[in-house]
Enzyme design. Structure first.
Site, PDB file in Angstrom:
ATOM      1  CD  GLU A 135      -2.950  -0.776  -0.119  1.00  0.00           C
ATOM      2  OE1 GLU A 135      -3.063   0.385  -0.575  1.00  0.00           O
ATOM      3  OE2 GLU A 135      -3.511  -1.750  -0.632  1.00  0.00           O
ATOM      4  CE1 TYR A 175      -6.955   3.167  -0.720  1.00  0.00           C
ATOM      5  CE2 TYR A 175      -4.644   3.118  -0.069  1.00  0.00           C
ATOM      6  CZ  TYR A 175      -5.700   2.597  -0.790  1.00  0.00           C
ATOM      7  OH  TYR A 175      -5.497   1.490  -1.573  1.00  0.00           O
ATOM      8  CG  ASP A 190      -7.599   3.230  -5.640  1.00  0.00           C
ATOM      9  OD1 ASP A 190      -8.792   2.977  -5.926  1.00  0.00           O
ATOM     10  OD2 ASP A 190      -6.647   2.822  -6.328  1.00  0.00           O
TER      11      ASP A 190
END
Length: 321
Positions: free
Chosen positions: A66, A149, A167
């Site tokens: 990520e 996020y 995203d």
């Protein structure tokens, strides 16, 4: 687990109970199309085989991916990810080394402050959680360098939880399929977050799969420049396609220049320091860029960001803390 081509800054939020919109700012939950069965079924046959999707990657592998995938294509991430995980298979392995080694191993992925943030997260995981990536969204969010996020993505992709993971790719899928516009706003809005939560399936495993499948759909089919509507599993439900694919009418989409910018100069300075095994004199850094004012500004920025450590005698090195 996630497989996107690029990421925006931290934008996702924790899940909430789906309810009808009473504000008049968007469609009610009852009026929304049901997209997840089609996209999840498509994902079963089209998901890419990526190392952070393998069970052995664990939550740490998901977290590393990520960080690396933010604003960086999968093809560039893959070799660096493999080397990183071979060297630091657990957070404690990374935390045991100076942060400068994370910057060195980051290579040419770009946005190297992500390496420092990942090192900081690994250190906190080692100190606070016994070296295991925490499962709770709130604990993930409390880690340094982790925003909404990333916390939602790790909780969803690594631990199968129900979160809205927003995203760039997911936002584009939702913008086209539900709101009928070609691109989402430049910055994530409250209305987008609310809509994403309303689209979440109630079943937790199904919601976790939707987070990954919608992201993959945006990366492989509903792409920014050349969407392949003919092979999209939700083409029949897509509001943008039904409207004749109207062109974008909002503010111009942001593009990031590189050539001649401070980012390019910073990259060249860091490249010299990454390759060096001993402190680098100022004269060696002066050779990487012809314009002295911009070069000095870029170097000062690297020092301020903690990516470069100045030493006596006009020498520099990667941070050793």
């Amino acid at each position: 687990m996630t497989a996107t081509t690029e990421f925006t800054p931290e934008t996702a939020t924790a899940p909430e109970t789906v309810s009808e919109d009473t504000t008049g700012t968007g469609p009610s939950a009852a009026a929304l199309p049901v997209l997840h069965p089609h996209v999840n079924a498509w994902f079963e046959g089209h998901a890419r085989d990526l190392p952070w999707r393998h069970p052995e990657a664990g939550a740490w592998g998901v977290m590393v991916s990520e960080f690396m995938l933010q604003q960086t294509p999968v093809a560039r991430v893959l070799p660096v990810y493999e080397q990183w995980m071979a060297r630091w298979p657990r957070p404690a392995d990374l935390a045991a080394e100076p942060s400068g080694e994370a910057v060195r191993a980051w290579g040419r992925l770009g946005y190297p402050r992500r390496a420092l943030r990942l090192h900081g997260a690994a250190t906190a995981i080692t100190e606070r959680h016994g070296g295991d990536v925490p499962q709770e969204h709130s604990q993930l969010l409390a880690l340094p360098g982790i925003g909404e996020y990333t916390a939602a993505a790790v909780a969803s992709f690594a631990y199968g939880q129900r979160h809205a993971v927003l995203d760039t790719n997911v936002r584009r899928v939702i913008a086209r399929a539900v709101t009928g516009v070609e691109y989402p706003p430049n910055a994530t809005t409250a209305a987008e977050r609310k809509l994403a939560r309303a689209l979440l399936p109630e079943d937790v495993p199904t919601a976790a799969r939707w987070a990954a499948s919608s992201m993959e759909l945006g990366a492989l089919v509903c792409s920014a420049k050349n969407p392949e509507c003919g092979r999209c599993p939700i083409a029949a439900q897509c509001a943008w396609l039904a409207a004749g694919k109207p062109p974008h009418e909002g503010p111009a989409r942001r593009t990031q220049a590189y050539a001649g910018t401070d980012r390019q100069v910073r990259g060249r300075l860091l490249a010299v320091l990454r390759e060096a095994t001993t402190p680098v004199p100022q004269a060696s850094l002066d050779m990487v860029w012809h314009e002295p004012v911009q070069r000095a500004r870029a170097l000062d920025g690297l020092v301020s960001d903690g990516l470069v450590e100045p030493l006596a005698g006009g020498r520099y090195r990667l941070p050793q803390s």
